[in-house]
Write an enzyme that holds these catalytic residues in place. Structure first.
Site, short mmCIF file in Angstrom:
data_model
loop_
_atom_site.label_atom_id
_atom_site.label_comp_id
_atom_site.label_asym_id
_atom_site.label_seq_id
_atom_site.Cartn_x
_atom_site.Cartn_y
_atom_site.Cartn_z
N ASP A 57 0.79 -1.16 -0.04
CA ASP A 57 -0.15 -0.01 0.14
C ASP A 57 0.77 1.25 -0.07
O ASP A 57 2.02 1.40 0.73
CB ASP A 57 -0.89 0.07 1.29
N TYR A 85 6.30 -8.02 9.10
CA TYR A 85 6.13 -6.82 8.98
C TYR A 85 6.58 -5.89 10.53
O TYR A 85 6.38 -6.79 11.58
CB TYR A 85 4.49 -6.49 8.82
N ASP A 99 -6.76 1.86 8.11
CA ASP A 99 -5.47 2.57 8.21
C ASP A 99 -5.73 4.03 8.58
O ASP A 99 -6.89 4.58 8.55
CB ASP A 99 -4.68 2.26 7.20
#
Length: 306
Positions: A57, A85, A99
């Site tokens: 993203d 991550y 998010d």
């Protein structure tokens, strides 16, 4: 009156596209789309063909493996690899994108403490059921979920099984927590933040996200676009994507058969009995395929000068 329109660059002045084969492990910056990252690498190396192995993203930074030339044939092996991550969860609000780029849809004054978070982390480790974010690339009747969501349609995605190997709390400070995760294909870190917030009862969304590993590629391998003055320092071999598969060296005659899409008989004690394998000739990747009844049946062949 002077014509001040920009002059078109003559065709002969444009850099000539080249056959570049291998992997670039790009450290993508925040704000750049994966598509733009591929274009930047392709332009920097004047490469004819390129593609990425797993969208990252725009909000996220970190490892974006980019396949060039013949390496594009090995993209599925990287897509299936494990990923790592490090991410920051902001507590107290849930957004429609899960998010910080989305609109807040619900708030709470509740803030968790570190012990509450750590107590619930085991619930999210192993094979779990996860509903992907509404703003995701999953297709619904041929349409991307994020396109439908942007058009205001109600997007209902089904839960699916994902695998999370490790989920740990690295740091907690008030309404923010930093966590690390190792997970398999199809796992959405945004969904982990959302579901963890719901489970605690304080709501949450991703405030920062960085991917630190994709399959065999780590941050130690990564380069930024501006450092790609030459591919020699950064280009990884095509077969790096096949590092988890066994390999076998074949004769030039066998390599020729494989290149024509024909199977070859494998003999000797060290020949694998089943599964996927890749073949090299003189140290050059030739093909990847499956062992069937003592034969290597090629599914992908490579034109790398064997």
């Amino acid at each position: 009156m002077t014509d001040e329109r920009p002059q078109r660059r003559p065709q002969h002045d444009r850099p000539k596209k080249r056959d570049v084969n291998g992997w670039i492990v790009l450290d993508k910056g925040v704000g750049m789309t994966s598509t733009h990252a591929v274009a930047a690498v392709k332009r920097a190396l004047s490469a004819k063909k390129a593609g990425h192995a797993g969208t990252l993203d725009p909000l996220a930074s970190g490892i974006l493996p980019i396949a060039l030339g013949e390496a594009t044939k090995t993209v599925p092996f990287i897509m299936d690899g494990r990923k790592s991550y490090v991410f920051t969860v902001a507590w107290g609000a849930e957004t429609n994108t899960d998010d910080s780029e989305g609109e807040i849809v619900e708030r709470t004054d509740r803030v968790p403490d570190a012990s509450e978070i750590e107590a619930l982390l085991p619930r999210f480790v192993g094979q779990i059921q996860q509903v992907p974010p509404r703003f995701s690339a999953i297709k619904i009747q041929g349409e991307r979920a994020y396109d439908l969501a942007r058009d205001g349609e109600v997007v209902e995605l089904q839960a699916r099984t994902v695998e999370i190997d490790r989920l740990s709390l690295v740091h907690h400070d008030g309404d923010r927590s930093i966590l690390e995760a190792d997970c398999g294909k199809g796992t959405y870190v945004r969904a982990i933040a959302r579901d963890l917030g719901r489970a605690i009862g304080c709501l949450g969304h991703i405030a920062a996200l960085r991917r630190t590993r994709v399959g065999p590629f780590t941050e130690e391998d990564a380069v930024v676009v501006n450092d790609l003055a030459t591919e020699a320092a950064a280009l990884r071999p095509v077969e790096t994507a096949l590092s988890e598969l066994p390999s076998i060296n074949v004769s030039r005659d066998m390599a020729g058969r494989l290149m024509r899409g024909q199977s070859i008989i494998l003999r000797g004690r060290e020949a694998p009995l089943s599964g996927k394998i890749y073949a090299t000739c003189g140290g050059v990747l030739v093909a990847v395929g499956d062992i069937e009844r003592g034969e290597l049946v090629p599914h992908r062949v490579f034109n790398l000068g064997a």
